[in-house]
Design an enzyme around this catalytic site. Structure first.
Site, PDB file in Angstrom:
ATOM      1  N   GLU A 141       0.809  -1.221   0.000  1.00  0.00           N
ATOM      2  CA  GLU A 141       0.000   0.000   0.000  1.00  0.00           C
ATOM      3  C   GLU A 141       0.846   1.276   0.000  1.00  0.00           C
ATOM      4  O   GLU A 141       0.579   2.186  -0.811  1.00  0.00           O
ATOM      5  CB  GLU A 141      -0.975  -0.004   1.193  1.00  0.00           C
TER       6      GLU A 141
ATOM      7  N   ASP B  37      23.939 -35.911  -4.827  1.00  0.00           N
ATOM      8  CA  ASP B  37      23.922 -34.958  -5.941  1.00  0.00           C
ATOM      9  C   ASP B  37      24.843 -33.759  -5.742  1.00  0.00           C
ATOM     10  O   ASP B  37      25.154 -33.069  -6.711  1.00  0.00           O
ATOM     11  CB  ASP B  37      22.494 -34.435  -6.163  1.00  0.00           C
TER      12      ASP B  37
END
Length: 369
Positions: free
Chosen positions: A57, A205
């Site tokens: 706002e 990984d």
């Protein structure tokens, strides 16, 4: 309650789209969008800025300036009414002299819930709520979950072969899906507060878990679930822990020397409750919620996926399916759930299916049926 006008849906849709720009960037605050309209012309736009301040706002009101007097403000969440690090947004709208506020949905935060609307009405401002409320509920689901249940929204991503495998019997997994799918995953990471993997995935990984090639300045938190903290101290995560937030969830019995070592490289350590031979996924999410996270993007592996599904903690499921088969000796994308009856299986409702390069992307939401 004010009257809904024909143009309200159009402007609220824009406010929602602006708010989504802040997803993954403004936790623990909600990602809110705001549009200010006067005489059929947009005079101000804003969304919650990185780090949560300033709110949507004030950003939009700054653009609108004096033209905000008598205008309509469209906000994707009830304007806040409490004073925190910044003054209340409801008061900012009052001070700017807007005549009408249209909000998509009420804030579930007890400090705000309904109070923002009351402040506005008491100041003589017309208030309309509930415009595009279903879309707003989806966009703010993580903020609401953290407020109401203490945990973040969880998206579980699974990239697998046609027969649901994420690695061959030897452990090879790069790359099952194609480059377009991997780029889409990076965009999804960017819209979440954190990227989460299990310890097995981190060990095998050696991932960096960052958002790449999208010009991101603020990276998501990297979260690793490792009961014993048995992770490589020379891996990519450890080497980058001082530059990009790395949080490791571990058990109470984790080795003290490993604790000191990971603290030494800059990681944040969260001690979590254990459930038999693994960490309790529910407590892990409670700890992450307490630390401020509202949206978590989980990329496996199979044991962590099963743990989250078994405790009904997955809110959205995203699959990337490649056109290849690995067979029964490949590693399943979801670990054992111990199901005896089909009716006990976690079930999701299909949201969307689309081709992504040579792969298929499919999105599923928690089933309400």
């Amino acid at each position: 309650m004010g009257r809904v006008r024909p143009e309200d849906t159009r402007y609220m849709s824009l406010a929602l789209s602006l708010g989504r720009r802040g997803q993954g960037q403004c936790w623990p605050n909600p990602a809110v969008g705001c549009v200010i309209v006067s005489a059929g012309r947009i005079i101000g736009r804003g969304w919650t800025q990185p780090g949560g301040r300033p709110h949507a706002e004030p950003v939009a009101l700054r653009q609108a300036g004096k033209l905000a007097r008598g205008a309509t403000a469209y906000v994707s969440l009830e304007p806040c009414s409490h004073t925190g690090k910044t003054p209340p947004c409801a008061q900012a709208l009052i001070d700017a002299g807007v005549a009408r506020v249209v909000a998509a949905i009420e804030d579930s935060d007890p400090r705000v819930s309904g109070h923002g609307f009351t402040m506005l009405r008491d100041a003589g401002i017309e208030v309309v709520s509930g415009v595009c409320s279903d879309d707003a509920a989806r966009d703010h689901a993580g903020f609401f979950l953290r407020t109401e249940q203490g945990r973040p929204f969880v998206t579980l991503k699974l990239a697998s072969s046609f027969d649901g495998r994420i690695a061959t019997a030897s452990g090879e997994s790069k790359w099952i899906t194609g480059p377009q799918s991997r780029r889409t995953v990076h965009a999804m990471r960017a819209r979440h507060d954190a990227v989460m993997v299990g310890g097995g995935t981190a060990r095998v990984d050696d991932p960096s878990l960052t958002v790449r090639d999208l010009g991101m300045e603020r990276q998501p938190v990297r979260v690793v679930i490792s009961r014993h903290l048995d992770l490589p101290l020379m891996g990519k995560l450890a080497r980058s822990a001082r530059d990009i937030p790395l949080w490791i969830c571990h058990g109470a019995g984790a080795d003290a020397e490993r604790l000191r070592a990971w603290e030494g490289v800059g990681a944040t350590l969260l001690s979590c409750a254990e459930d038999e031979m693994q960490l309790d996924a529910g407590d892990v999410l409670q700890q992450l919620g307490q630390a401020g996270l509202t949206r978590v993007f989980c990329e496996g592996g199979s044991a962590l996926a099963a743990s989250l599904l078994a405790q009904d903690l997955v809110d959205e499921l995203v699959g990337f399916t490649a056109g290849l088969g690995m067979g029964g000796d490949g590693l399943s994308s979801i670990g054992s759930l111990g199901l005896e009856a089909l009716g006990d299986a976690p079930r999701f409702d299909l949201i969307d299916v689309r081709p992504v390069g040579a792969d298929i992307q499919h999105r599923w939401a928690r089933s309400l049926g």
